[in-house]
Write a protein that holds these residues in place. Structure first.
Motif, PDB file in Angstrom:
ATOM      1  N   PHE A 230      26.543  13.522   6.715  1.00  0.00           N
ATOM      2  CA  PHE A 230      25.652  13.825   7.833  1.00  0.00           C
ATOM      3  C   PHE A 230      26.352  13.584   9.162  1.00  0.00           C
ATOM      4  O   PHE A 230      27.288  12.795   9.257  1.00  0.00           O
ATOM      5  CB  PHE A 230      24.387  12.964   7.759  1.00  0.00           C
ATOM      6  N   ALA A 231      25.864  14.283  10.178  1.00  0.00           N
ATOM      7  CA  ALA A 231      26.332  14.130  11.552  1.00  0.00           C
ATOM      8  C   ALA A 231      25.100  13.945  12.433  1.00  0.00           C
ATOM      9  O   ALA A 231      23.975  14.219  11.999  1.00  0.00           O
ATOM     10  CB  ALA A 231      27.116  15.369  11.983  1.00  0.00           C
ATOM     11  N   PRO A 232      25.280  13.482  13.670  1.00  0.00           N
ATOM     12  CA  PRO A 232      24.121  13.383  14.565  1.00  0.00           C
ATOM     13  C   PRO A 232      23.382  14.716  14.661  1.00  0.00           C
ATOM     14  O   PRO A 232      23.988  15.786  14.580  1.00  0.00           O
ATOM     15  CB  PRO A 232      24.755  12.994  15.904  1.00  0.00           C
ATOM     16  N   TYR A 233      22.089  14.658  14.822  1.00  0.00           N
ATOM     17  CA  TYR A 233      21.227  15.837  14.870  1.00  0.00           C
ATOM     18  C   TYR A 233      21.748  16.865  15.868  1.00  0.00           C
ATOM     19  O   TYR A 233      21.947  16.564  17.046  1.00  0.00           O
ATOM     20  CB  TYR A 233      19.815  15.397  15.243  1.00  0.00           C
ATOM     21  N   ASP A 234      21.964  18.088  15.384  1.00  0.00           N
ATOM     22  CA  ASP A 234      22.469  19.182  16.215  1.00  0.00           C
ATOM     23  C   ASP A 234      21.277  19.872  16.887  1.00  0.00           C
ATOM     24  O   ASP A 234      20.864  20.969  16.504  1.00  0.00           O
ATOM     25  CB  ASP A 234      23.256  20.169  15.348  1.00  0.00           C
ATOM     26  N   ALA A 235      20.730  19.226  17.907  1.00  0.00           N
ATOM     27  CA  ALA A 235      19.483  19.681  18.522  1.00  0.00           C
ATOM     28  C   ALA A 235      19.589  21.079  19.120  1.00  0.00           C
ATOM     29  O   ALA A 235      18.680  21.901  18.961  1.00  0.00           O
ATOM     30  CB  ALA A 235      19.048  18.684  19.598  1.00  0.00           C
ATOM     31  N   ALA A 236      20.684  21.374  19.802  1.00  0.00           N
ATOM     32  CA  ALA A 236      20.806  22.664  20.487  1.00  0.00           C
ATOM     33  C   ALA A 236      20.735  23.826  19.503  1.00  0.00           C
ATOM     34  O   ALA A 236      19.996  24.800  19.716  1.00  0.00           O
ATOM     35  CB  ALA A 236      22.107  22.710  21.279  1.00  0.00           C
ATOM     36  N   ALA A 237      21.493  23.735  18.412  1.00  0.00           N
ATOM     37  CA  ALA A 237      21.518  24.823  17.429  1.00  0.00           C
ATOM     38  C   ALA A 237      20.167  24.979  16.747  1.00  0.00           C
ATOM     39  O   ALA A 237      19.694  26.102  16.523  1.00  0.00           O
ATOM     40  CB  ALA A 237      22.607  24.568  16.395  1.00  0.00           C
ATOM     41  N   VAL A 238      19.538  23.863  16.408  1.00  0.00           N
ATOM     42  CA  VAL A 238      18.252  23.923  15.713  1.00  0.00           C
ATOM     43  C   VAL A 238      17.173  24.498  16.625  1.00  0.00           C
ATOM     44  O   VAL A 238      16.395  25.371  16.215  1.00  0.00           O
ATOM     45  CB  VAL A 238      17.841  22.529  15.203  1.00  0.00           C
ATOM     46  N   LYS A 239      17.122  24.040  17.859  1.00  0.00           N
ATOM     47  CA  LYS A 239      16.086  24.526  18.773  1.00  0.00           C
ATOM     48  C   LYS A 239      16.224  26.018  19.037  1.00  0.00           C
ATOM     49  O   LYS A 239      15.228  26.738  19.145  1.00  0.00           O
ATOM     50  CB  LYS A 239      16.138  23.730  20.081  1.00  0.00           C
ATOM     51  N   GLU A 240      17.459  26.519  19.132  1.00  0.00           N
ATOM     52  CA  GLU A 240      17.661  27.953  19.343  1.00  0.00           C
ATOM     53  C   GLU A 240      17.202  28.738  18.117  1.00  0.00           C
ATOM     54  O   GLU A 240      16.567  29.797  18.241  1.00  0.00           O
ATOM     55  CB  GLU A 240      19.132  28.240  19.640  1.00  0.00           C
ATOM     56  N   THR A 241      17.496  28.223  16.927  1.00  0.00           N
ATOM     57  CA  THR A 241      17.053  28.896  15.703  1.00  0.00           C
ATOM     58  C   THR A 241      15.534  28.888  15.608  1.00  0.00           C
ATOM     59  O   THR A 241      14.921  29.894  15.218  1.00  0.00           O
ATOM     60  CB  THR A 241      17.662  28.213  14.465  1.00  0.00           C
ATOM     61  N   LEU A 242      14.907  27.775  15.963  1.00  0.00           N
ATOM     62  CA  LEU A 242      13.447  27.706  15.928  1.00  0.00           C
ATOM     63  C   LEU A 242      12.835  28.692  16.921  1.00  0.00           C
ATOM     64  O   LEU A 242      11.798  29.308  16.640  1.00  0.00           O
ATOM     65  CB  LEU A 242      12.981  26.283  16.238  1.00  0.00           C
ATOM     66  N   ARG A 243      13.482  28.853  18.069  1.00  0.00           N
ATOM     67  CA  ARG A 243      12.974  29.798  19.072  1.00  0.00           C
ATOM     68  C   ARG A 243      12.990  31.226  18.525  1.00  0.00           C
ATOM     69  O   ARG A 243      11.999  31.964  18.645  1.00  0.00           O
ATOM     70  CB  ARG A 243      13.828  29.717  20.343  1.00  0.00           C
ATOM     71  N   ILE A 244      14.100  31.610  17.898  1.00  0.00           N
ATOM     72  CA  ILE A 244      14.206  32.965  17.355  1.00  0.00           C
ATOM     73  C   ILE A 244      13.251  33.136  16.172  1.00  0.00           C
ATOM     74  O   ILE A 244      12.653  34.202  15.988  1.00  0.00           O
ATOM     75  CB  ILE A 244      15.656  33.262  16.926  1.00  0.00           C
ATOM     76  N   THR A 245      13.089  32.073  15.385  1.00  0.00           N
ATOM     77  CA  THR A 245      12.175  32.138  14.243  1.00  0.00           C
ATOM     78  C   THR A 245      10.743  32.350  14.714  1.00  0.00           C
ATOM     79  O   THR A 245       9.963  33.074  14.076  1.00  0.00           O
ATOM     80  CB  THR A 245      12.278  30.857  13.401  1.00  0.00           C
ATOM     81  N   GLU A 246      10.378  31.736  15.824  1.00  0.00           N
ATOM     82  CA  GLU A 246       9.043  31.960  16.390  1.00  0.00           C
ATOM     83  C   GLU A 246       8.843  33.434  16.719  1.00  0.00           C
ATOM     84  O   GLU A 246       7.778  34.006  16.456  1.00  0.00           O
ATOM     85  CB  GLU A 246       8.850  31.107  17.645  1.00  0.00           C
ATOM     86  N   GLU A 247       9.871  34.060  17.283  1.00  0.00           N
ATOM     87  CA  GLU A 247       9.787  35.490  17.600  1.00  0.00           C
ATOM     88  C   GLU A 247       9.671  36.317  16.317  1.00  0.00           C
ATOM     89  O   GLU A 247       8.888  37.273  16.253  1.00  0.00           O
ATOM     90  CB  GLU A 247      11.032  35.930  18.371  1.00  0.00           C
ATOM     91  N   ALA A 248      10.447  35.938  15.299  1.00  0.00           N
ATOM     92  CA  ALA A 248      10.485  36.716  14.057  1.00  0.00           C
ATOM     93  C   ALA A 248       9.201  36.595  13.250  1.00  0.00           C
ATOM     94  O   ALA A 248       8.905  37.459  12.415  1.00  0.00           O
ATOM     95  CB  ALA A 248      11.671  36.271  13.206  1.00  0.00           C
TER      96      ALA A 248
END
Length: 250
Positions: A230-248
């Motif tokens: 594990f690595a520290p939470y990759d917030a930027a990548a996850v939040k961007e994916t969640l944003r696009i998922t909301e659109e999809a």
């Protein structure tokens, strides 16, 4: 969920975390953390988390998508993809070697093999791809064929039960025969790796101990695992994916 209640760790067993290893079993036992793994569809895992029955969880990013507005849970770590040591997963879209399909758009009206509707590499990847094509996944494909994860998806394609599948790239590369029997026609890179989340209602001392253990853990069998630590939470990548998922999914 109060501090006096036993802590519970619910995880997606499809991700092959070594919870039975001496390191994990020893740590969980020492801290009184009960463990339960979920196989196949991850909808029951999401339901348990929505009901706040878990103290900790290891799960795909799509499970967290449904918890993103829940103030109880917070991500504390991102899994490390064993193949390259990053927190991003590549997934490849494959069809039978003899298929007439040459690009993603040719799959409209075809059957897609997926592990389950929370799987990052087999469901999120095509959902985002179809979104880029201006459609929705359940409208674009004629059928989503549920199979056992990873190798089971390829077997469905080779057996003619599905026309294509998105699969984690290193799984496809593991067997050289896959390059002879199937063909890659598209890919999705940098999909977020699974997340380790914690309940804010858990005692701070326990949350801190779990976070330290998770971030320091490295598997002794990295070459045979999907994720090596594990690595520290990759917030930027996850939040961007969640944003696009909301659109999809809108």
């Amino acid at each position: 969920m109060g501090g006096s209640m036993a802590a519970t760790f619910l995880y997606d067993a499809n991700l092959r975390l070594e919870v039975d290893s001496p390191e994990w079993s020893g740590f969980l036992g020492d801290h009184g953390i009960h463990v339960a793994g979920y196989h196949g569809d991850m909808a029951p895992l999401t339901k348990q988390l929505e009901q706040h029955t878990a103290t900790f969880s290891y799960l795909p990013v799509l499970n967290y998508f449904y918890l993103r507005a829940d103030p109880v849970y917070e991500p504390i770590a991102s899994a490390v993809y064993a193949a390259d040591g990053t927190t991003g997963i590549p997934s490849v879209l494959v069809v039978p070697a003899g298929s007439e399909v040459t690009e993603a758009g040719d799959l409209r009206g075809k059957r897609l093999a997926i592990a389950h509707r929370f799987c990052t590499t087999s469901f999120l990847a095509p959902m985002l791809m179809v979104h880029d094509l201006g459609s929705r996944i359940d409208e674009f494909f004629s059928e989503l064929v549920i199979t056992p994860p990873y190798e089971g998806q390829l077997e469905a394609v080779l057996a003619g039960a599905a026309d294509a599948t998105f699969i984690q790239e290193d799984v496809w590369l593991n067997d050289p025969a896959n390059a002879e029997r199937t063909r890659v026609i598209a890919r999705r890179d940098h999909l977020p790796t699974p997340l380790f989340i914690a309940s804010r209602e858990a005692p701070l001392q326990l949350r801190s101990a779990v976070r330290r253990f998770v971030l320091n853990y490295r598997s002794a069998n990295e070459e045979s695992l999907l994720f090596s630590g594990f690595a520290p939470y990759d917030a930027a990548a996850v939040k961007e994916t969640l944003r696009i998922t909301e659109e999809a999914t809108a």
